[in-house]
Design an enzyme around this catalytic site. Structure first.
Site, PDB file in Angstrom:
ATOM      1  N   THR A 186     -10.392 112.813  61.343  1.00  0.00           N
ATOM      2  CA  THR A 186     -10.531 114.255  61.171  1.00  0.00           C
ATOM      3  C   THR A 186     -11.859 114.470  60.466  1.00  0.00           C
ATOM      4  O   THR A 186     -12.007 114.147  59.281  1.00  0.00           O
ATOM      5  CB  THR A 186      -9.370 114.840  60.349  1.00  0.00           C
TER       6      THR A 186
ATOM      7  N   VAL B  92      -5.655 112.494  45.537  1.00  0.00           N
ATOM      8  CA  VAL B  92      -5.027 113.347  46.558  1.00  0.00           C
ATOM      9  C   VAL B  92      -6.089 113.837  47.535  1.00  0.00           C
ATOM     10  O   VAL B  92      -7.293 113.722  47.291  1.00  0.00           O
ATOM     11  CB  VAL B  92      -4.310 114.567  45.917  1.00  0.00           C
TER      12      VAL B  92
ATOM     13  N   GLY C 187      -4.163 104.436  55.014  1.00  0.00           N
ATOM     14  CA  GLY C 187      -4.769 104.532  53.685  1.00  0.00           C
ATOM     15  C   GLY C 187      -4.183 103.498  52.749  1.00  0.00           C
ATOM     16  O   GLY C 187      -3.360 102.686  53.149  1.00  0.00           O
TER      17      GLY C 187
ATOM     18  N   CYS D 283     -28.239 126.166  94.145  1.00  0.00           N
ATOM     19  CA  CYS D 283     -26.786 125.980  93.992  1.00  0.00           C
ATOM     20  C   CYS D 283     -26.392 126.267  92.544  1.00  0.00           C
ATOM     21  O   CYS D 283     -25.527 127.087  92.283  1.00  0.00           O
ATOM     22  CB  CYS D 283     -26.389 124.570  94.390  1.00  0.00           C
TER      23      CYS D 283
END
Length: 521
Positions: free
Chosen positions: A151, A35, A131, A403
Site C-alpha cells: 500500500t 502502531v 510484519g 485512425c
C-alpha cells in the site's frame, strides 16, 4: 486447530515461499510508536481480501508475523480469522496454550519449514508475511519472497520505523491501482513480483541504442506468475486488451471492409492504463519498440515522408506509401513515399496548404502540439487541451485518413493524463502500437511540462479483428502476461523537439516471442 510450538533449528528441510504485505510511505516508513500512523479502511479491506481469499475453498492462507505485530492487533481481532496465524517469538513465556489457529515458531526458517511439511503443505494455499519492522527488514529481500503487496502511501506522514525499499533489479510491478484519497491520504495498491533470483547485471546499453531491448539483462528468471493471488493476477492491465480481443473474436459483428479482408467488429470500447509505475508495452507478444519510438519522433517532427522511416529500418508505413497503393487511392501524382498531410503535418501545421513532402512548412498553419504544451504549462485547468489529426478538408489528400485521431490532455495533482479517441482500431497489429505510442507521448509531454505521467485512456470506435488475424490472436490470448517494463527517459530533455531515440530506455522487457500478422492494406 490447537497451537503448535516449532523450534528454531534448521535441518535444511524444504521451505515455503512467501509474499510480503505491507503499507509504507515513499521512504518506506511503516509505523510510529508501534502502531500504524494512518487509518485507512480501504487498506484494511484490501489486506483482508488479499490474505483471506483462496482459490481452493477447502484451504486457507497463513499469515506470519512477529510477536510485537501480534500484540498490536486488537484482542478482539486476534487471531486473524480464517487464516493460520504464525507468530515468530523466542519468548518462552508467550501464552498460546488456549489459542486456536495459532502456531508459534522460533524463527522464520522454522516457520517456512513447518508450512512446507504435512499437514500444512496440504491445507495452506499461500503464505503472507505481514510484519513487523524487524521481520520485514530481514526478509523483504529474502530469496523465498516471491511478491510484495505494497500500500503505497503518497502523503507525507511521520514514521519512526522503516524497511528497505523494493529492489527493482529483482522485483517489477505487476499491478498498480489508480490512486485514491481516503482520510486525506493519497495512496495506491501496488503488487511487485520477483523476476530474478538475485541482483541482475546493470542495465547498460553495451553500445546499443537505448531503444533496443538488452535481452541478456532483461531476461526474467521467473516465467510463470500464477503464484500471485487470483485477485491480483487478474488485474494485470494487459488483460483489458486480451479480453477485448477474445470478446471480438467470440461475438463481434462480421463486416466487410475497404481492404477486402473482412473483420469481426465491436463498437465503443475503452481501456485504461496506469503510467505511474510501469509502461504498457504488451508482453504476450513482442512489440516493435524501436518502431514505436521512431514513428512517434517522426510524427513530432511533422514529417510525412515514409522514406525517413525506411532509412531507419522502419517499414510500418511502406504498404500505404507504395506506388501501387498511392495510385489506387487517387494519388498517382504523389511521389512514392509521400503520405500527404497525415498525423505529423496536422499536429504541427494544421490548416496549412499541403504541397508535397519536400516543402518547408516552417511557420505555416497552427502548431497544435506546441499549443498543447503551452496550455499544460500555463493554463492546466483548461478543458480545451486538444491534439487533433482529423482535418476533413485534407482527408482526400492523405494516403490514409487518421485512425487515432483525437487526444485530450488533463492535469491533476502534478500528473498528466491523456485520453485518445481512435475511430478505427486493428486489434492485432495497430492497437499494441497505439497504446505504447500515446503512452510514450504522455511521458514526453509530462517531462517537458515538469509533470509526472498519470493515466492513458484508450477509447475506440470500431475495434476490429481482421479475419486473417484470428488464428494468431487466438494463440496470443492463450499466453500468460508478464510484468510490463519500466521506461526511463533522459531527464535533461525539456524541449519536445529535442528528443532522440537514444533518450529512451526500457528496463525489464521480456515478452513472449513475436507473432506474425499480415497488414491489411
Amino acid at each position: 486447530m490447537a497451537a503448535v510450538l516449532a523450534n528454531g533449528d534448521s535441518q535444511g528441510r524444504p521451505q515455503r515461499n512467501y509474499q510480503v504485505v505491507v503499507a509504507g510511505t515513499r521512504d518506506m516508513g511503516i509505523g510510529k510508536d508501534g502502531v500504524l500512523p494512518w487509518k485507512l479502511p480501504g487498506d484494511l479491506k484490501f489486506f483482508k481480501e488479499l490474505t483471506l481469499t483462496t482459490s481452493d475453498p477447502v484451504k486457507k492462507n497463513a499469515v506470519i508475523m512477529g510477536r510485537k505485530t501480534w500484540e498490536s492487533i486488537p484482542v478482539k481481532s486476534r487471531p486473524l480469522p480464517g487464516r493460520l496465524n504464525v507468530i515468530l517469538t523466542r519468548s518462552g513465556s508467550f501464552d498460546f496454550a488456549t489459542v486456536e489457529n495459532v502456531v508459534i515458531c522460533g524463527s522464520m526458517e522454522s516457520a517456512l519449514e513447518l508450512l512446507a511439511s504435512t499437514p500444512y503443505c496440504l491445507s495452506i494455499e499461500k503464505v503472507f508475511v505481514i510484519g513487523g519492522g524487524q521481520v520485514l527488514r530481514e526478509y523483504l529481500k529474502g530469496p523465498a519472497c516471491e511478491a510484495i503487496h505494497l500500500t503505497d502511501i503518497q502523503s507525507s506522514i511521520e514514521c519512526d520505523t522503516f524497511i528497505p525499499p523494493v529492489d527493482f533489479s529483482v522485483f517489477q510491478p505487476w499491478y498498480s491501482s489508480f490512486p485514491v484519497i481516503e482520510s486525506n491520504i493519497r495512496h495506491s495498491f501496488v503488487s511487485f513480483v520477483r523476476v530474478r533470483k538475485s541482483v541482475a547485471e546493470t542495465h547498460e546499453s553495451n553500445g546499443k541504442e537505448s531503444t533496443e531491448v538488452d535481452t541478456k539483462n532483461d531476461k526474467f528468471e521467473t516465467e510463470n506468475f500464477s503464484f500471485l493471488p487470483k485477485m491480483v493476477y487478474d488485474r494485470h492491465e494487459e488483460y483489458q486488451y486480451l479480453n477485448l480481443v477474445e470478446d471480438i473474436i467470440r461475438s463481434g459483428a462480421q463486416k466487410n471492409d475497404r481492404t477486402g479482408t473482412g473483420t469481426l467488429s465491436k463498437f465503443g470500447c475503452q481501456m485504461r492504463f496506469n503510467l505511474r509505475k510501469n509502461f504498457p508495452l504488451l508482453t504476450t507478444k513482442r512489440v516493435f519498440w524501436r518502431g514505436v519510438v521512431e514513428e512517434l519522433l517522426w510524427f513530432i517532427s511533422g514529417s510525412t515522408n515514409a522514406k525517413v522511416l525506411q532509412e531507419k529500418g522502419i517499414h510500418i508505413w511502406d504498404g500505404n506509401a507504395s506506388r501501387e497503393y498511392l495510385n489506387s487511392v487517387g494519388l498517382a501524382h504523389r511521389e512514392e513515399g509521400d503520405l500527404g498531410p497525415i498525423y505529423g503535418f496536422q499536429w504541427r501545421h494544421f490548416g496549412a496548404e499541403y504541397t508535397d513532402m519536400h516543402a518547408d512548412y516552417t511557420g505555416k498553419g497552427f502548431d497544435q502540439l506546441m499549443d498543447v504544451i503551452d496550455k499544460i504549462k500555463n493554463d492546466p485547468e483548461d478543458r480545451r487541451i486538444i491534439l487533433s489529426a482529423w482535418n476533413p478538408s485534407d482527408l482526400k489528400k492523405m494516403a490514409l485518413p487518421p485512425c487515432h485521431m483525437f487526444a485530450q490532455f488533463y492535469v491533476e495533482n502534478g500528473e498528466l493524463s491523456c485520453q485518445m479517441y481512435q475511430r478505427s482500431a486493428d486489434m492485432g497489429l495497430g492497437v499494441p502500437f497505439n497504446i505504447a505510442s500515446y503512452s510514450l507521448l504522455t511521458y514526453m509531454i509530462a517531462q517537458v511540462c515538469d509533470l509526472s505521467p498519470g493515466d492513458f485512456v484508450h477509447v475506440i470506435g470500431d475495434a476490429h479483428v481482421y479475419r486473417n488475424h484470428v488464428r494468431a490472436l487466438e494463440e496470443q490470448i492463450q499466453k500468460m502476461p508478464k510484468p510490463f517494463p519500466i521506461l526511463k527517459i533522459n531527464p535533461s530533455k525539456k524541449d519536445i523537439d529535442s528528443f532522440m531515440a537514444s533518450d529512451f530506455k526500457l528496463v525489464g522487457y521480456d515478452p513472449h516471442q513475436k507473432i506474425e500478422m499480415k497488414m491489411a492494406v
